[in-house]
Scaffold this motif. Structure first.
Motif, PDB file in Angstrom:
ATOM      1  N   ALA A 122       0.822  -1.209   0.000  1.00 45.78           N
ATOM      2  CA  ALA A 122       0.000   0.000   0.000  1.00 45.78           C
ATOM      3  C   ALA A 122       0.856   1.258   0.000  1.00 45.78           C
ATOM      4  O   ALA A 122       1.859   1.339   0.711  1.00 45.78           O
ATOM      5  CB  ALA A 122      -0.917   0.020   1.222  1.00 45.78           C
ATOM      6  N   VAL A 130      -8.847   1.024   2.031  1.00 43.10           N
ATOM      7  CA  VAL A 130      -8.297   0.835   0.687  1.00 43.10           C
ATOM      8  C   VAL A 130      -9.102   1.665  -0.304  1.00 43.10           C
ATOM      9  O   VAL A 130     -10.331   1.625  -0.304  1.00 43.10           O
ATOM     10  CB  VAL A 130      -8.315  -0.661   0.302  1.00 43.10           C
ATOM     11  N   TYR A 167      -1.746  -0.938  -3.917  1.00 46.57           N
ATOM     12  CA  TYR A 167      -2.995  -0.194  -3.768  1.00 46.57           C
ATOM     13  C   TYR A 167      -2.726   1.151  -3.112  1.00 46.57           C
ATOM     14  O   TYR A 167      -1.797   1.286  -2.315  1.00 46.57           O
ATOM     15  CB  TYR A 167      -3.982  -0.975  -2.884  1.00 46.57           C
ATOM     16  N   ALA A 170      -4.143   3.566  -0.367  1.00 44.23           N
ATOM     17  CA  ALA A 170      -4.985   3.414   0.818  1.00 44.23           C
ATOM     18  C   ALA A 170      -4.789   4.627   1.718  1.00 44.23           C
ATOM     19  O   ALA A 170      -3.816   5.383   1.583  1.00 44.23           O
ATOM     20  CB  ALA A 170      -4.646   2.128   1.559  1.00 44.23           C
TER      21      ALA A 170
END
Length: 145
Positions: free
Chosen positions: A23, A74, A101, A103
């Motif tokens: 992340a 997220v 991702y 987030a």
């Protein structure tokens, strides 16, 4: 085709495929990174391997919490890359398939639960050169445009 970063593939070396999830935890002009002292001191995007049978987003929540102590929300998938590396903590040559991702850090629940990790807020500009993994730096750079 997934872009590859890092060291070249070693001819004749057998690699084990290791899917992982990471992340970019953005808050203002800082990101929440992990600092791992061993085996090589470096700043990293929080995340790690997806356990067999584990859903990727559940793994992301687990890994970020273990490495930072933070609960996250997220937002969206940023992309993926792969790298071929030796993982001394597992005595394993791995083809790491890294999905990243975006987030948002929601709440700090405590210190990192995993030994050898520290949660560190880095200014985004500093993180662009201080993250130890070129794939992590590329994902952050693509997010920032």
């Amino acid at each position: 085709m997934i872009r590859r970063y890092g060291e070249p593939v070693r001819a004749g070396q057998r690699y084990i495929r290791r899917p992982g999830i990471y992340a970019v935890l953005l808050r203002g002009d800082h990101i929440l990174a992990t600092y791992q002292a061993e085996p090589v001191p470096e700043f990293q995007l929080p995340g790690g391997g997806i356990d067999r049978g584990e859903q990727p987003i559940a793994a992301l929540h687990r890994e970020v919490f273990e490495e930072t102590g933070w609960k996250i929300a997220v937002t969206r998938r940023l992309g993926a890359f792969r790298r071929f590396t030796y993982m001394p903590e597992y005595d394993l040559w791995a083809e790491k398939l890294c999905t990243v991702y975006l987030a948002r850090p929601v709440r700090r629940l405590g210190p990192p639960g995993e030994a050898g990790y520290a949660a560190v807020w880095l200014p985004v500009g500093q993180a662009l050169w201080q993250l130890g993994n070129p794939g992590d730096r590329a994902m952050l750079a693509s997010l920032l445009g």
